[in-house]
Scaffold this active site. Structure first.
Site, short mmCIF file in Angstrom:
data_model
loop_
_atom_site.label_atom_id
_atom_site.label_comp_id
_atom_site.label_asym_id
_atom_site.label_seq_id
_atom_site.Cartn_x
_atom_site.Cartn_y
_atom_site.Cartn_z
CB THR A 162 43.27 39.11 35.30
OG1 THR A 162 43.18 38.63 36.64
CG2 THR A 162 44.58 39.87 35.12
CB CYS A 167 47.22 33.63 37.40
SG CYS A 167 45.50 33.28 37.77
#
Ligand code: UDX
Length: 436
Positions: free
Chosen positions: A121, A262
């Site tokens: 990411t 996350c």
């Protein structure tokens, strides 16, 4: 196909094993020797249901291997980048050190026509920069974000709900997308949506999805705050609005909020990136999402303090849960462990139990008392707080049975996962989050 996976943490180790399980020949590469040693023996370095099985099957089949030697990437058609992008130590932005190091180490081993597939990411705009760095090698960069949930990582990798490929323009991009379709052949064959985009869109899909999920959780937690001053019940509210298909009931679980490796860092990195792009105000609400989320931990602590009439000194508090969510041993930014640490900071004697995460928790917070056996942990407690909704604490814990173990029948349900009526009927004083 022959694949390499650079980075064998949560994402990479699962990806490597899952790709071998669907027939590819895969080498997983990481700089951490101890991680590679355990993966090579078929041992998962973290708890993830289904992973040990596909690891040992892959290794036994000869299709899956792990190494610290980047030269083993030679000859792979697709090289996945799955290294971490943690929050920077001195700011909100993502730390890109590992992505840059992985690309630098990989470049000497690339051949023209190879595909480099980014899964980490990253801040939007990263892929375009990496593509330029790869240009001289003749390899093509694709951005292929990962949406796996911990606890369901194997299923989410082999059978995702969508696949996204950010590719360059023209024939080069079309060829790269076709190669990715071949990689994910079982999912593509069953009709899984395969969305081909430019780089920036693919990067944004990932952060937008996580920002939306975080916002949904903080929305319902904001409603919990209103429920707390009006006597309303946020769980009934969530059920009622969740019946509207446009809203949906999932991720409307109010409680001590989100954590993990996350959601928290991704919304912060998104905010930092938007500010760099001169669009800070567009995602300014994510700061509020973060603030609401952190307030809920404080609220849970306050419920315990109030239940004990403000007197925490020499009080035994049992904390049920340490992992950031059930089916995981991950304690990164765990709201559960944060609540335990704060209670300890107020002077209470805090005992923590969790089916999987105690080892990780004890390493980071040695000041807490850890007890593996749930009933042993409950013995003598003046108050109990549920902070991770493992089955053994929700349906699996009988309030009558628990009442025999504790010193005081006070239960704080930090995940709104208990049957309040059943606990009250067994003589407990029950406190929920946004529930009367
Ligand atoms: C998340 C995304 O779901 C996944 O798609 C992405 O690839 C990585 O980040 P994960 O971190 O594994 O996955 O956890 P998730 O299941 O999303 O839960 C995140 C946190 O939100 C947990 O702490 C959980 O307890 C909390 N949560 C979830 C709530 O507080 N309420 C809810 O209703 C749902």
């Amino acid at each position: 196909m022959k694949l390499s996976v650079i980075g064998c943490g949560y994402l990479g180790a699962v990806h490597a094993a899952a790709m071998a399980s669907i027939g590819h020949e895969v080498v997983g590469i990481d700089v951490d020797e101890s991680k590679i040693a355990s993966l090579s023996q078929g041992e998962a370095p973290f708890f993830e249901p289904g992973l040990p099985e596909i690891l040992s099957d892959g290794i036994a089949s000869g299709r899956l291997s792990f190494t610290t030697d980047m030269a083993q990437a030679d000859g792979a058609e697709v090289h996945f980048i799955g290294v971490g992008t943690p929050q920077q130590k001195d700011g909100y932005a993502a730390d890109m050190t590992y992505v840059n190091a992985a690309i630098d180490a990989l470049i000497p081993h690339l051949r023209p026509g190879d595909i480099v597939a980014g899964k980490s990411t990253v801040p939007v705009g990263t892929a375009a920069g990496l593509a330029e760095r790869l240009a001289s090698t003749g390899a093509t960069l694709v951005w292929n974000p990962e949406f796996l949930r911990e606890g369901f990582a194997v299923k989410d990798t082999v059978d995702p709900d969508r696949l996204v490929a950010g590719v360059p323009l023209g024939d080069e991009g079309a060829r790269a997308a076709d190669i990715l379709r071949e990689v994910y052949h079982p999912a593509v064959a069953k009709g899984t949506p395969f969305i081909v985009t430019d780089y920036a869109t693919a990067e944004l899909v990932k952060v937008a999805a996580n920002a939306f999920l975080a916002t949904k959780i903080s929305f319902i937690n904001a409603m919990a705050e209103i429920a707390e001053v009006t006597g309303a019940d946020v769980t009934q509210l969530a059920d009622a609005i969740g019946h509207d298909a446009r809203i949906g009931r999932r991720f409307l679980g109010a409680g001590i909020g989100f954590g993990g490796g996350c959601l928290p860092k991704d919304i912060r990195a998104f905010t930092a990136r938007a500010e760099e792009l001169g669009r800070g105000e567009s995602v300014g609400f994510l700061r509020e999402v973060d603030a609401i989320n952190l307030r809920r931990r404080e609220r849970a602590v306050q419920l315990v303090v109030d239940a004990l009439h403000g007197d925490m000194f020499k009080k035994n508090i049992t904390v049920l849960g340490a992992a950031f969510k059930p089916h995981s041993d991950d304690i990164r930014d765990s709201p559960a462990l944060d609540v335990a640490v704060r209670l300890r900071g107020l002077g209470a004697w805090v005992t923590v139990t969790d089916p999987e995460a105690l080892h990780n928790a004890a390493r980071v917070h040695p000041q807490l008392n850890y007890v593996e056996d749930r009933d042993e942990a409950l013995r003598g407690a003046d108050a109990v707080i549920v902070v991770t909704e493992w089955d053994e604490y929700r349906g699996g814990l009988d309030p009558e049975h628990a009442a025999q173990l504790v010193a005081g029948r006070v239960i704080v349900d930090g995940r709104n996962c208990l049957d309040a009526a059943a606990w009250r009927a067994a003589g407990w004083t029950y406190y929920g989050m946004g529930r009367p």
